[in-house]
Design an enzyme around this catalytic site. Structure first.
Site, PDB file in Angstrom:
ATOM      1  N   LYS A   1      21.580 -15.324 -11.417  1.00  0.00           N
ATOM      2  CA  LYS A   1      20.626 -15.433 -12.501  1.00  0.00           C
ATOM      3  C   LYS A   1      21.109 -15.251 -13.796  1.00  0.00           C
ATOM      4  O   LYS A   1      21.365 -14.004 -14.092  1.00  0.00           O
ATOM      5  CB  LYS A   1      19.236 -14.684 -12.065  1.00  0.00           C
ATOM      6  CG  LYS A   1      18.203 -14.870 -13.234  1.00  0.00           C
ATOM      7  CD  LYS A   1      16.886 -14.216 -12.836  1.00  0.00           C
ATOM      8  CE  LYS A   1      15.642 -14.498 -13.797  1.00  0.00           C
ATOM      9  NZ  LYS A   1      15.895 -14.250 -15.046  1.00  0.00           N
TER      10      LYS A   1
ATOM     11  N   SER B   1       8.585 -19.966 -14.915  1.00  0.00           N
ATOM     12  CA  SER B   1       9.189 -18.743 -14.851  1.00  0.00           C
ATOM     13  C   SER B   1       9.036 -18.276 -13.133  1.00  0.00           C
ATOM     14  O   SER B   1       8.420 -19.058 -12.372  1.00  0.00           O
ATOM     15  CB  SER B   1       8.207 -17.652 -15.466  1.00  0.00           C
ATOM     16  OG  SER B   1       6.945 -17.783 -15.154  1.00  0.00           O
TER      17      SER B   1
ATOM     18  N   TYR C   1     -11.165 -33.743 -51.377  1.00  0.00           N
ATOM     19  CA  TYR C   1     -11.075 -33.502 -49.681  1.00  0.00           C
ATOM     20  C   TYR C   1     -12.322 -32.875 -49.010  1.00  0.00           C
ATOM     21  O   TYR C   1     -12.585 -33.335 -47.936  1.00  0.00           O
ATOM     22  CB  TYR C   1      -9.798 -32.283 -49.292  1.00  0.00           C
ATOM     23  CG  TYR C   1      -9.635 -31.990 -48.047  1.00  0.00           C
ATOM     24  CD1 TYR C   1     -10.306 -30.814 -47.473  1.00  0.00           C
ATOM     25  CD2 TYR C   1      -8.848 -32.803 -47.191  1.00  0.00           C
ATOM     26  CE1 TYR C   1     -10.065 -30.549 -46.201  1.00  0.00           C
ATOM     27  CE2 TYR C   1      -8.635 -32.462 -45.777  1.00  0.00           C
ATOM     28  CZ  TYR C   1      -9.164 -31.383 -45.321  1.00  0.00           C
ATOM     29  OH  TYR C   1      -9.230 -30.965 -43.973  1.00  0.00           O
ATOM     30  N   ASP C   2     -12.888 -31.827 -49.718  1.00  0.00           N
ATOM     31  CA  ASP C   2     -14.164 -31.292 -49.295  1.00  0.00           C
ATOM     32  C   ASP C   2     -15.165 -32.222 -49.185  1.00  0.00           C
ATOM     33  O   ASP C   2     -15.991 -32.238 -48.225  1.00  0.00           O
ATOM     34  CB  ASP C   2     -14.518 -29.989 -50.308  1.00  0.00           C
ATOM     35  CG  ASP C   2     -13.594 -28.924 -50.030  1.00  0.00           C
ATOM     36  OD1 ASP C   2     -13.415 -27.861 -51.037  1.00  0.00           O
ATOM     37  OD2 ASP C   2     -12.894 -28.782 -49.190  1.00  0.00           O
TER      38      ASP C   2
ATOM     39  N   CYS D   1     -12.655   9.763 -26.549  1.00  0.00           N
ATOM     40  CA  CYS D   1     -11.828   8.561 -27.006  1.00  0.00           C
ATOM     41  C   CYS D   1     -11.121   8.969 -28.426  1.00  0.00           C
ATOM     42  O   CYS D   1     -12.112   9.319 -29.373  1.00  0.00           O
ATOM     43  CB  CYS D   1     -12.834   7.437 -27.030  1.00  0.00           C
ATOM     44  SG  CYS D   1     -12.040   6.044 -27.922  1.00  0.00           S
TER      45      CYS D   1
HETATM   46  O1  JCF Z   1      19.814 -18.473 -14.144  1.00  0.00           O
HETATM   47  C1  JCF Z   1      18.667 -18.267 -14.455  1.00  0.00           C
HETATM   48  N1  JCF Z   1      18.401 -17.576 -15.792  1.00  0.00           N
HETATM   49  C2  JCF Z   1      17.754 -19.240 -13.745  1.00  0.00           C
HETATM   50  C3  JCF Z   1      16.212 -19.259 -14.344  1.00  0.00           C
HETATM   51  C4  JCF Z   1      17.949 -19.961 -12.574  1.00  0.00           C
HETATM   52  C5  JCF Z   1      17.147 -20.864 -11.909  1.00  0.00           C
HETATM   53  O2  JCF Z   1      17.590 -21.352 -10.934  1.00  0.00           O
HETATM   54  C6  JCF Z   1      15.803 -20.883 -12.248  1.00  0.00           C
HETATM   55  C7  JCF Z   1      15.471 -19.991 -13.610  1.00  0.00           C
HETATM   56  C8  JCF Z   1      14.112 -20.388 -13.858  1.00  0.00           C
HETATM   57  C9  JCF Z   1      13.258 -21.152 -13.137  1.00  0.00           C
HETATM   58  N2  JCF Z   1      14.901 -21.743 -11.797  1.00  0.00           N
HETATM   59  C10 JCF Z   1      13.782 -21.967 -12.218  1.00  0.00           C
HETATM   60  C11 JCF Z   1      12.904 -22.680 -11.379  1.00  0.00           C
END
Ligand code: JCF
Length: 700
Positions: free
Chosen positions: A127, A91, A45-46, A419
């Site tokens: 959420k 996110s 290999y080498d 420090c």
């Molecule tokens: O319920 C959630 N954790 C949740 C996350 C709901 C959403 O409508 C999201 C999300 C993460 C990204 N929508 C995006 C665009």
């Protein structure tokens, strides 16, 4: 194998042989690293690798193609195989008060230049506190499922997702030929409690909360275990779609998912005012205890998909959405000690060491104390009972001291002026503009300070920078303290030095033949690295991943960035303007970039590094647009979009946006009332077009 000496090869022969060797090596790499089943000896290999490297050294023009091969080397076999998200998983930015929701709506309106009187619809939904997942359907059939991972690449959990009963294997009705549905996999509260009871009966450790239980259940190598865990799903977003979009609105899309047989959240509502948005938040907050599943806030999105498109993204979060988080949870505990950590830039950060306590379902034993002034302001003393707060995924904080419970003799905390890592003076620099002391006290020793040097190395090798597998924080600390790696270049000379050394790495505690080979392979693989990762890895103050990407995109090479920064430090106004003309780069960032390239030892390290590493330019955002690579200036009043939107749009199309007109400008887009910039454009003979002409040109 009788092969011609490299110097006798014709370029064409070199190319062919080198390509074949590359493929051969890649195949061996996979057998070795991913399948643990090599078919040739290390020596053979080498020899192949040496021939490959020798050809490359003699025909450096081959280098451009080297990447694909060099990268294969280090990929270790992992628990799950990876799936790259064709459309990244996003996110959400966070919002913490009614006021901030109002500000979010204002920002959206301003960006779109949307008058107050004109109605703008948002969606509001709970959420879910689970884990995001992307599920791909082809011709209505479930084909792949992946976790979010880092948003760009997740784990292949197809077999596990197939065991979730509420996720259909086949979608109903009229569906796009390819549809990636995104949503949250979660575990209902009752199921979570029952699972924990079973865990305990079996003598297994319980899960801390439903979220952890869901994550632990989905990420099981054995899908039959996943099948025995009661997971569920809500769909709320999508990735790649081929075929017709089922709707032109967010709410319509989610409704369409519902009629295809996917579970969607019944508390999703359309709102046409900030008041309605807040009212729906209150309603969800009220229902929270009886929903039967954990939620951690409310998600707001612009309903109209065309507007979402116009709004685009800041970094990895959409401008068109935000998550309003529920207030943080709090708990009381005792402050055992205050630790001072020294960061990459020398900042001394106080960390509270706490008597471990559960806050909102998560055990907390460290919290941030921010800085010297915060400790003084709250008069936090070792031994105090303190109130700890945790909100979502942010680092827990100490919000207050319970004075009634202060032990006798507790002394006011004295922030160290030396420090703790190297004993050098730590000072608070005075900002020359404001005359005020900086919040952070910093060690003045620079890279002579072992803490700063190791933190910089950790950053350099970290996942979003050079991403050197096998060179994590622990390894760097050990290598640093033994003097084996003290500067970035040392990483790339490690293998050669080890070959000459009597004390071999493979004989170190925790290492062996295989792990050392893997480490070396991982290092070799990073001799080609994306320019943005390279820039991020340098650890320039304030330069995060997003800025690094922008710098990479703008300058295209490290040499160009360096040239401009060095010119700017020699008081070059044009060079400075070039830096501050890049979207998101203000005077502070520009200042720290200039400072970095103004330090002789940084330039020296950079030169040394370039002998081993080839940074590769990023692909342009939009490879071919009528304005890609052009430098554009917007001036005067724009009527169809806000200035921010114009800038974002141009950058999306691969153009550079500048604030001033020079001979380097390619195009000026002028609205009514344009003044001196228009005159500058005439002077330099730069093309000037109207806003309407801009839209015609870019096809808007
Ligand atoms: O319920 C959630 N954790 C949740 C996350 C709901 C959403 O409508 C999201 C999300 C993460 C990204 N929508 C995006 C665009």
């Amino acid at each position: 194998m009788s092969r011609l000496p490299v110097e006798q090869l014709l370029p064409m022969e070199a190319h062919l042989e080198w390509q074949a060797l590359g493929q051969e090596l890649a195949a061996h790499d996979i057998r070795y690293h991913q399948q643990d089943a090599p078919v040739i000896s290390d020596a053979d290999y080498d020899a192949l690798r040496r021939r490959y490297d020798a050809i490359l050294a003699a025909f450096p023009e081959l280098q451009r193609q080297a990447t694909a091969i060099a990268r294969v080397g280090a990929k270790p076999s992992e628990r799950f195989s990876k799936i790259r998200h064709v459309v990244p998983m996003l996110s959400l930015a966070n919002t913490f008060s009614d006021e901030e929701v109002g500000e979010f709506v204002d920002r959206v309106r301003r960006f779109l230049d949307w008058p107050e009187a004109r109605e703008l619809t948002f969606t509001a939904e709970p959420k879910i506190d689970g884990l995001s997942c992307s599920i791909r359907y082809e011709k209505g059939l479930l084909t792949k499922a992946a976790t979010r991972g880092d948003g760009e690449e997740g784990e292949d959990v197809t077999a596990n997702v197939r065991t979730i009963r509420s996720i259909p294997q086949r979608l109903r009705g009229d569906v796009p030929s390819v549809l990636e549905v995104r949503g949250e996999v979660y575990m209902a509260t009752a199921d979570f409690l029952a699972l924990n009871a079973r865990q305990e009966a079996d003598g297994k450790p319980p899960f801390a909360n439903p979220r952890n239980a869901a994550a632990g259940s989905l990420r099981q190598l054995d899908p039959s275990i996943t099948a025995s865990r009661p997971l569920t799903f809500f769909a709320y977003a999508w990735g790649a779609i081929e075929g017709d979009l089922p709707s032109e609105t967010q709410s319509g899309m989610v409704a369409a998912f519902g009629s295809m047989g996917l579970p969607v959240n019944p508390l999703t509502k359309r709102c046409v005012s900030v008041e309605e948005m807040i009212a729906h938040y209150r309603l969800i907050e009220e229902k929270r205890p009886t929903l039967g599943y954990d939620i951690d806030g409310v998600v707001y999105k612009v309903d109209d998909l065309a507007l979402q498109q116009r709004l685009g993204f800041i970094s990895r979060s959409p401008r068109w959405a935000t998550a309003r988080k529920f207030p943080a949870e709090q708990a009381r505990t005792v402050l055992l000690d205050i630790d001072i950590q020294v960061g990459r830039t020398g900042a001394l950060t106080p960390v509270a060491k706490l008597q471990p306590i559960t806050v909102g379902g998560v055990v907390v034993s460290n919290a941030t104390l921010h800085n010297e002034d915060e400790i003084a302001r709250k008069d936090v003393r070792v031994g105090d009972t303190v109130i700890v707060q945790r909100a979502g995924d942010v680092i827990p904080q100490i919000v207050a001291v319970v004075l009634e419970q202060r032990p006798e003799g507790a002394k006011a905390y004295e922030f160290p002026h030396l420090c703790p890592a190297c004993g050098s003076h730590a000072v608070r620099e005075i900002d020359p503009k404001t005359g005020e002391a900086e919040v952070a006290r910093r060690c003045t020793a620079g890279l002579i300070c072992p803490a700063q040097a190791t933190e910089r190395l950790k950053h350099f090798a970290s996942r979003n920078a050079f991403d050197i597998e096998g060179l994590g924080d622990k390894q760097i600390e050990a290598f640093y303290s033994d003097g084996i790696i003290t500067r970035p270049r040392d990483i790339f000379t490690l293998e050669a030095r080890d070959a000459r050394s009597l004390k071999k790495l493979k004989d170190r505690e925790g290492y062996g033949e295989t792990s050392v080979k893997k480490l070396f392979a991982a290092i070799v693989a990073r001799r080609y690295v994306a320019l943005n990762r390279f820039i991020f890895g340098l650890g320039i103050r304030h330069v995060g991943e997003t800025t690094a990407k922008q710098l990479a995109r703008h300058f295209g090479s490290i040499q160009r960035l360096r040239e401009v920064a060095v010119q700017a430090s020699a008081d070059g106004e044009v060079a400075k303007a070039e830096l501050t003309g890049i979207d998101g780069i203000g005077p502070i960032l520009a200042g720290s970039i200039v400072d970095f390239f103004g330090e002789a030892h940084n330039l020296e390290e950079l030169d040394a590094l370039m002998a081993y590493v080839t940074p590769e330019a990023m692909e342009a955002v939009a490879a071919e647009s009528p304005v890609s690579g052009k430098t554009v200036v917007f001036t005067g009043a724009l009527e169809r979009m806000s200035r921010d939107e114009a800038k974002a749009m141009a950058e999306r199309l691969g153009a550079k946006v500048s604030g001033s007109v020079s001979k380097k400008t390619d195009l000026v887009v002028a609205g009514p009332g344009a003044g001196s910039k228009l005159a500058d454009a005439k002077k330099h003979g730069v093309e000037v077009i109207s806003e309407d002409e801009w839209f015609e040109r870019v096809g808007g």
